[in-house]
Motif scaffolding. Structure first.
Motif: not given
Length: 129
Positions: A43-61
């Motif tokens: 799930d691109a919004d609520e799934g593991v993959l979507g959350r991992m992308a969000g985590l990487m974006a936060t990590g980058s910031q």
């Protein structure tokens, strides 16, 4: 003596352990349950993959702010940003198959009889750069 590991580090370790458990469950799951698990993971919004992308974006910031302060090398936030973008693109690619996964995960009913079973096909691997 209390554990000196910060909570967030212990949380990351726990999540990694749980992902290993999920991998084992997925490998042994029957088809419908495997589709249910994959649906939740992808799930691109609520799934593991979507959350991992969000985590990487936060990590980058976060790494960018640390790099501006001289605490991290700039290559770290750039690499994390690329990873976030790649994961986001992968999530979008896989989102095209969300309906198929949802149908495989849903038990057939009288109103919606079972569709033809999927057949094996040659694997196609796409890679974006």
């Amino acid at each position: 003596m209390p554990d000196p590991t910060p909570y967030a580090v212990a949380l990351a370790d726990d999540i990694a352990h749980r992902l290993n458990q999920l991998t084992e469950h997925l490998a042994q799951a029957p088809p419908r349950q495997a589709a249910q698990i994959l649906g939740r993971i992808l799930d691109a919004d609520e799934g593991v993959l979507g959350r991992m992308a969000g985590l990487m974006a936060t990590g980058s910031q976060t790494a960018q702010h640390r790099a501006q302060a001289g605490a991290f090398p700039p290559e770290v936030f750039l690499a994390l940003g690329r990873a976030a973008n790649e994961l986001h693109n992968i999530a979008l690619d896989l989102d095209e198959h969300a309906d198929d996964i949802h149908h495989l995960a849903t038990p057939p009913t009288a109103a919606h009889p079972a569709v033809a079973k999927p057949v094996a096909s040659d694997m196609v691997v796409r890679r974006h750069r």
